[in-house]
Design a protein around this motif. Structure first.
Motif, PDB file in Angstrom:
ATOM      1  N   HIS A  94       0.846  -1.198   0.000  1.00 22.26           N
ATOM      2  CA  HIS A  94       0.000   0.000   0.000  1.00 22.26           C
ATOM      3  C   HIS A  94       0.874   1.237   0.000  1.00 22.26           C
ATOM      4  O   HIS A  94       1.880   1.291   0.717  1.00 22.26           O
ATOM      5  CB  HIS A  94      -0.826   0.096   1.294  1.00 22.26           C
ATOM      6  CG  HIS A  94      -2.007  -0.756   1.377  1.00 22.26           C
ATOM      7  ND1 HIS A  94      -3.065  -0.447   2.192  1.00 22.26           N
ATOM      8  CD2 HIS A  94      -2.353  -1.922   0.777  1.00 22.26           C
ATOM      9  CE1 HIS A  94      -3.991  -1.392   2.103  1.00 22.26           C
ATOM     10  NE2 HIS A  94      -3.566  -2.292   1.243  1.00 22.26           N
ATOM     11  N   ILE A  95       0.440   2.238  -0.719  1.00 23.41           N
ATOM     12  CA  ILE A  95       0.977   3.586  -0.579  1.00 23.41           C
ATOM     13  C   ILE A  95      -0.183   4.532  -0.832  1.00 23.41           C
ATOM     14  O   ILE A  95      -0.971   4.326  -1.758  1.00 23.41           O
ATOM     15  CB  ILE A  95       2.176   3.872  -1.508  1.00 23.41           C
ATOM     16  CG1 ILE A  95       2.784   5.240  -1.186  1.00 23.41           C
ATOM     17  CG2 ILE A  95       1.804   3.716  -2.969  1.00 23.41           C
ATOM     18  CD1 ILE A  95       4.155   5.479  -1.797  1.00 23.41           C
ATOM     19  N   ALA A  96      -0.318   5.519   0.025  1.00 17.32           N
ATOM     20  CA  ALA A  96      -1.387   6.508  -0.121  1.00 17.32           C
ATOM     21  C   ALA A  96      -0.867   7.841   0.400  1.00 17.32           C
ATOM     22  O   ALA A  96      -0.134   7.888   1.383  1.00 17.32           O
ATOM     23  CB  ALA A  96      -2.636   6.087   0.663  1.00 17.32           C
ATOM     24  N   VAL A  97      -1.265   8.899  -0.280  1.00 20.03           N
ATOM     25  CA  VAL A  97      -0.890  10.254   0.121  1.00 20.03           C
ATOM     26  C   VAL A  97      -2.168  11.080   0.176  1.00 20.03           C
ATOM     27  O   VAL A  97      -2.993  11.019  -0.739  1.00 20.03           O
ATOM     28  CB  VAL A  97       0.131  10.869  -0.868  1.00 20.03           C
ATOM     29  CG1 VAL A  97       0.437  12.311  -0.505  1.00 20.03           C
ATOM     30  CG2 VAL A  97       1.405  10.033  -0.901  1.00 20.03           C
ATOM     31  N   ALA A  98      -2.320  11.859   1.243  1.00 21.78           N
ATOM     32  CA  ALA A  98      -3.488  12.730   1.392  1.00 21.78           C
ATOM     33  C   ALA A  98      -3.554  13.708   0.231  1.00 21.78           C
ATOM     34  O   ALA A  98      -2.521  14.189  -0.254  1.00 21.78           O
ATOM     35  CB  ALA A  98      -3.415  13.480   2.717  1.00 21.78           C
ATOM     36  N   ASP A  99      -4.770  14.001  -0.210  1.00 25.26           N
ATOM     37  CA  ASP A  99      -4.965  14.894  -1.360  1.00 25.26           C
ATOM     38  C   ASP A  99      -4.180  16.199  -1.219  1.00 25.26           C
ATOM     39  O   ASP A  99      -3.548  16.656  -2.162  1.00 25.26           O
ATOM     40  CB  ASP A  99      -6.449  15.230  -1.542  1.00 25.26           C
ATOM     41  CG  ASP A  99      -7.267  14.059  -2.060  1.00 25.26           C
ATOM     42  OD1 ASP A  99      -6.669  13.066  -2.530  1.00 25.26           O
ATOM     43  OD2 ASP A  99      -8.507  14.129  -1.971  1.00 25.26           O
ATOM     44  N   THR A 128       5.538  -4.434  -6.766  1.00 21.30           N
ATOM     45  CA  THR A 128       4.259  -3.889  -6.350  1.00 21.30           C
ATOM     46  C   THR A 128       3.221  -4.218  -7.409  1.00 21.30           C
ATOM     47  O   THR A 128       3.558  -4.690  -8.496  1.00 21.30           O
ATOM     48  CB  THR A 128       4.330  -2.367  -6.100  1.00 21.30           C
ATOM     49  OG1 THR A 128       3.154  -1.940  -5.401  1.00 21.30           O
ATOM     50  CG2 THR A 128       4.466  -1.590  -7.397  1.00 21.30           C
ATOM     51  N   THR A 129       1.978  -3.972  -7.089  1.00 26.51           N
ATOM     52  CA  THR A 129       0.898  -4.030  -8.067  1.00 26.51           C
ATOM     53  C   THR A 129       0.130  -2.724  -7.962  1.00 26.51           C
ATOM     54  O   THR A 129       0.100  -2.096  -6.893  1.00 26.51           O
ATOM     55  CB  THR A 129      -0.068  -5.205  -7.820  1.00 26.51           C
ATOM     56  OG1 THR A 129      -0.673  -5.052  -6.531  1.00 26.51           O
ATOM     57  CG2 THR A 129       0.651  -6.543  -7.901  1.00 26.51           C
ATOM     58  N   TYR A 130      -0.463  -2.308  -9.062  1.00 24.33           N
ATOM     59  CA  TYR A 130      -1.355  -1.153  -9.038  1.00 24.33           C
ATOM     60  C   TYR A 130      -2.370  -1.332 -10.146  1.00 24.33           C
ATOM     61  O   TYR A 130      -2.119  -1.998 -11.144  1.00 24.33           O
ATOM     62  CB  TYR A 130      -0.604   0.186  -9.148  1.00 24.33           C
ATOM     63  CG  TYR A 130       0.348   0.285 -10.309  1.00 24.33           C
ATOM     64  CD1 TYR A 130      -0.087   0.708 -11.562  1.00 24.33           C
ATOM     65  CD2 TYR A 130       1.692  -0.027 -10.155  1.00 24.33           C
ATOM     66  CE1 TYR A 130       0.794   0.797 -12.629  1.00 24.33           C
ATOM     67  CE2 TYR A 130       2.581   0.065 -11.217  1.00 24.33           C
ATOM     68  CZ  TYR A 130       2.121   0.484 -12.448  1.00 24.33           C
ATOM     69  OH  TYR A 130       2.994   0.574 -13.508  1.00 24.33           O
ATOM     70  N   ALA A 131      -3.526  -0.752  -9.940  1.00 28.98           N
ATOM     71  CA  ALA A 131      -4.615  -0.897 -10.895  1.00 28.98           C
ATOM     72  C   ALA A 131      -4.381  -0.001 -12.108  1.00 28.98           C
ATOM     73  O   ALA A 131      -3.806   1.086 -11.983  1.00 28.98           O
ATOM     74  CB  ALA A 131      -5.937  -0.539 -10.226  1.00 28.98           C
ATOM     75  N   PRO A 132      -4.821  -0.444 -13.289  1.00 30.86           N
ATOM     76  CA  PRO A 132      -4.581   0.339 -14.505  1.00 30.86           C
ATOM     77  C   PRO A 132      -5.217   1.734 -14.474  1.00 30.86           C
ATOM     78  O   PRO A 132      -4.717   2.648 -15.108  1.00 30.86           O
ATOM     79  CB  PRO A 132      -5.170  -0.518 -15.624  1.00 30.86           C
ATOM     80  CG  PRO A 132      -6.019  -1.535 -14.972  1.00 30.86           C
ATOM     81  CD  PRO A 132      -5.537  -1.679 -13.556  1.00 30.86           C
ATOM     82  N   MET A 150       4.890  -7.708 -15.718  1.00 30.34           N
ATOM     83  CA  MET A 150       3.832  -8.637 -16.103  1.00 30.34           C
ATOM     84  C   MET A 150       2.486  -7.962 -15.902  1.00 30.34           C
ATOM     85  O   MET A 150       2.379  -6.981 -15.184  1.00 30.34           O
ATOM     86  CB  MET A 150       3.907  -9.964 -15.330  1.00 30.34           C
ATOM     87  CG  MET A 150       3.645  -9.863 -13.862  1.00 30.34           C
ATOM     88  SD  MET A 150       3.632 -11.439 -12.957  1.00 30.34           S
ATOM     89  CE  MET A 150       4.596 -12.514 -13.932  1.00 30.34           C
ATOM     90  N   THR A 151       1.469  -8.494 -16.567  1.00 29.11           N
ATOM     91  CA  THR A 151       0.111  -7.974 -16.453  1.00 29.11           C
ATOM     92  C   THR A 151      -0.776  -9.086 -15.917  1.00 29.11           C
ATOM     93  O   THR A 151      -0.666 -10.229 -16.352  1.00 29.11           O
ATOM     94  CB  THR A 151      -0.405  -7.511 -17.831  1.00 29.11           C
ATOM     95  OG1 THR A 151       0.469  -6.493 -18.319  1.00 29.11           O
ATOM     96  CG2 THR A 151      -1.821  -6.987 -17.755  1.00 29.11           C
ATOM     97  N   THR A 152      -1.640  -8.751 -14.981  1.00 29.50           N
ATOM     98  CA  THR A 152      -2.606  -9.700 -14.450  1.00 29.50           C
ATOM     99  C   THR A 152      -3.971  -9.347 -15.031  1.00 29.50           C
ATOM    100  O   THR A 152      -4.357  -8.179 -15.053  1.00 29.50           O
ATOM    101  CB  THR A 152      -2.668  -9.612 -12.909  1.00 29.50           C
ATOM    102  OG1 THR A 152      -1.385  -9.905 -12.393  1.00 29.50           O
ATOM    103  CG2 THR A 152      -3.698 -10.571 -12.336  1.00 29.50           C
ATOM    104  N   ALA A 153      -4.687 -10.344 -15.504  1.00 29.56           N
ATOM    105  CA  ALA A 153      -6.026 -10.124 -16.049  1.00 29.56           C
ATOM    106  C   ALA A 153      -6.997 -11.019 -15.289  1.00 29.56           C
ATOM    107  O   ALA A 153      -6.613 -12.059 -14.742  1.00 29.56           O
ATOM    108  CB  ALA A 153      -6.038 -10.472 -17.537  1.00 29.56           C
TER     109      ALA A 153
END
Length: 159
Positions: A94-99, A128-132, A150-153
């Motif tokens: 996870h990585i998240a930054v406040a707006d 890592t993974t992240y959504a497209p 690699m790509t996961t489908a």
């Protein structure tokens, strides 16, 4: 900005950013993600997850102590297979930054600190993974030298 460890007992401090991240995922992939988890459920899950000693949770905090962003990563030992070499890698979960702190170097600082910490352990692979749809994450990962390998489908039938 200071970077601090987040122990399981402080999981609640990450929940507002996690809620925002979850809402983004629900907006783009509602069939995959649960909508509107309660703060209590997220706090309990996150607190339990962070008891895993292979995980590290770090947060960037402002001079007033506000959480600007966070990162959660773990160390994984991957044994050799006939088709893959053995490796020890850090997995950025996870990585998240406040707006209000985005595009100010918070995510960069968090990943740079992760790189420093894992490199000090002799680990030179980060995955890592992240959504497209998450172009901000994709851009941050690219800036930090993480490249898609690699790509996961998925296919999801009707329930």
């Amino acid at each position: 900005m200071d970077l601090i460890d987040i122990p399981p007992t402080d999981a609640h401090r990450l929940v507002p950013l996690l809620q925002k991240l979850q809402a983004l995922h629900v907006t783009h992939q509602p069939g995959r993600y649960a909508a509107n988890p309660s703060d209590a459920a997220l706090t309990n899950w996150l607190g339990d997850w962070l008891t895993d000693e292979s995980l590290t949770a770090r947060a960037a905090v402002s001079p007033t102590g506000a959480i600007m962003g966070y990162i959660i990563y773990g160390i994984e030992e991957r044994p050799a297979l006939p088709v893959r070499r053995a490796e020890t890698r850090a997995m950025l979960h996870h990585i998240a930054v406040a707006d209000s702190w985005q595009r100010m170097g918070v995510g960069t600082a968090l990943i740079a600190e992760m790189k420093r910490a894992v490199n000090a352990q002799g680990i030179n692979i980060i995955a890592t993974t992240y959504a497209p749809f998450n172009t901000a994450s994709a851009a941050l990962m690219a800036r930090m030298g993480l490249r898609p390998v690699m790509t996961t489908a998925e296919w999801r039938g009707e329930s």
